[in-house]
Write a protein that holds these residues in place. Sequence first.
Motif, short mmCIF file in Angstrom:
data_model
loop_
_atom_site.label_atom_id
_atom_site.label_comp_id
_atom_site.label_asym_id
_atom_site.label_seq_id
_atom_site.Cartn_x
_atom_site.Cartn_y
_atom_site.Cartn_z
N ALA A 165 -52.70 41.32 74.10
CA ALA A 165 -53.77 42.05 74.32
C ALA A 165 -54.70 42.11 73.72
N ILE A 166 -56.18 41.99 74.32
CA ILE A 166 -57.47 41.34 74.40
C ILE A 166 -58.53 42.19 74.65
N ASP A 167 -59.44 41.96 73.12
CA ASP A 167 -60.39 43.76 73.88
C ASP A 167 -61.19 42.63 74.89
N SER A 168 -62.69 43.85 75.52
CA SER A 168 -63.56 43.67 76.56
C SER A 168 -64.16 42.19 76.28
N ALA A 169 -64.92 41.76 74.71
CA ALA A 169 -65.47 40.69 74.28
C ALA A 169 -64.48 39.56 74.18
N GLY A 170 -63.73 39.66 73.29
CA GLY A 170 -62.15 38.68 73.41
C GLY A 170 -62.38 39.24 71.62
N GLY A 171 -63.18 39.98 70.69
CA GLY A 171 -63.07 39.82 69.86
C GLY A 171 -61.88 40.46 68.26
N SER A 172 -61.57 40.96 69.23
CA SER A 172 -59.76 41.56 68.72
C SER A 172 -58.59 40.76 70.12
N THR A 173 -57.60 40.71 69.34
CA THR A 173 -56.16 40.41 70.08
C THR A 173 -55.16 40.71 69.11
N ASN A 174 -54.38 41.47 69.93
CA ASN A 174 -52.83 41.96 69.54
C ASN A 174 -51.84 41.56 70.10
N TYR A 175 -50.73 41.03 69.34
CA TYR A 175 -49.22 40.69 69.43
C TYR A 175 -47.52 41.16 69.21
N ALA A 176 -47.16 41.04 70.07
CA ALA A 176 -45.51 41.74 70.27
C ALA A 176 -45.52 41.09 68.45
N ASP A 177 -44.53 41.37 67.69
CA ASP A 177 -43.79 40.67 66.68
C ASP A 177 -43.63 39.48 66.93
N SER A 178 -42.39 39.72 68.05
CA SER A 178 -41.55 38.64 68.67
C SER A 178 -42.61 37.13 68.88
N VAL A 179 -43.66 37.59 69.37
CA VAL A 179 -44.35 35.83 69.74
C VAL A 179 -45.72 35.61 68.63
N LYS A 180 -46.09 36.89 67.91
CA LYS A 180 -46.84 36.35 67.15
C LYS A 180 -46.99 34.49 65.77
N GLY A 181 -47.97 34.37 66.27
CA GLY A 181 -47.86 32.18 66.28
C GLY A 181 -47.83 31.80 66.38
N ARG A 182 -47.33 32.22 68.47
CA ARG A 182 -46.75 31.45 69.32
C ARG A 182 -46.89 31.35 70.16
N PHE A 183 -47.75 32.47 70.82
CA PHE A 183 -48.69 33.24 72.03
C PHE A 183 -49.62 33.42 71.61
N THR A 184 -50.92 33.11 72.21
CA THR A 184 -52.44 33.13 71.82
C THR A 184 -53.09 33.87 72.90
N ILE A 185 -53.54 35.01 73.05
CA ILE A 185 -54.28 35.22 74.16
C ILE A 185 -55.95 35.36 74.44
N SER A 186 -56.46 35.38 75.39
CA SER A 186 -57.97 34.42 75.20
C SER A 186 -58.36 35.14 76.40
N ARG A 187 -59.86 35.04 76.54
CA ARG A 187 -60.59 35.36 77.94
C ARG A 187 -61.58 34.94 78.23
N ASP A 188 -62.23 34.53 79.24
CA ASP A 188 -63.30 33.85 80.29
C ASP A 188 -64.35 35.28 81.42
N ASN A 189 -64.90 35.41 80.26
CA ASN A 189 -65.50 36.29 81.00
C ASN A 189 -66.32 35.92 82.07
N ALA A 190 -66.77 34.90 82.26
CA ALA A 190 -67.92 34.65 82.63
C ALA A 190 -67.26 33.66 84.38
N LYS A 191 -65.25 34.05 83.89
CA LYS A 191 -64.64 33.78 84.83
C LYS A 191 -63.56 34.23 86.06
N ASN A 192 -64.67 35.82 84.60
CA ASN A 192 -62.95 36.95 84.99
C ASN A 192 -61.62 36.46 84.90
N THR A 193 -61.19 35.74 83.71
CA THR A 193 -59.45 35.22 83.79
C THR A 193 -59.38 35.57 82.30
#
Length: 115
Positions: free
Chosen positions: A49-77
Amino acid sequence: VQLVESGGGLVQPGGSLRLSCAGSGFPFSSYSMRWYRQAPGKERELVAAIDSAGGSTNYADSVKGRFTISRDNAKNTVYLQMNSLKPEDTAVYYCNVFRWSVHYWGQGTQVTVSS
């Protein structure tokens, strides 16, 4: 609200994939976004999960250190970079937004990790 995922596919163990989710029909930059996954015969689970500004993220334990969530609000993606993939990461991956007490989902994108 429309969420459209892309980027899934077949990858060997240890490989990488980058998923994308394009959102429309709502003020994308105002909402937290989430990635879930559902493997055959299992319940859907929250991956990241990622907050609206992209400043805070959370991960399931099973993917921590392997997956990264990010967002580009200019691209709505919102993105999910998946590295060091394992066979147990095989699932349909869904983008999600919770708005006005309603969960909205994309159509999902299949990720298969196999040699």
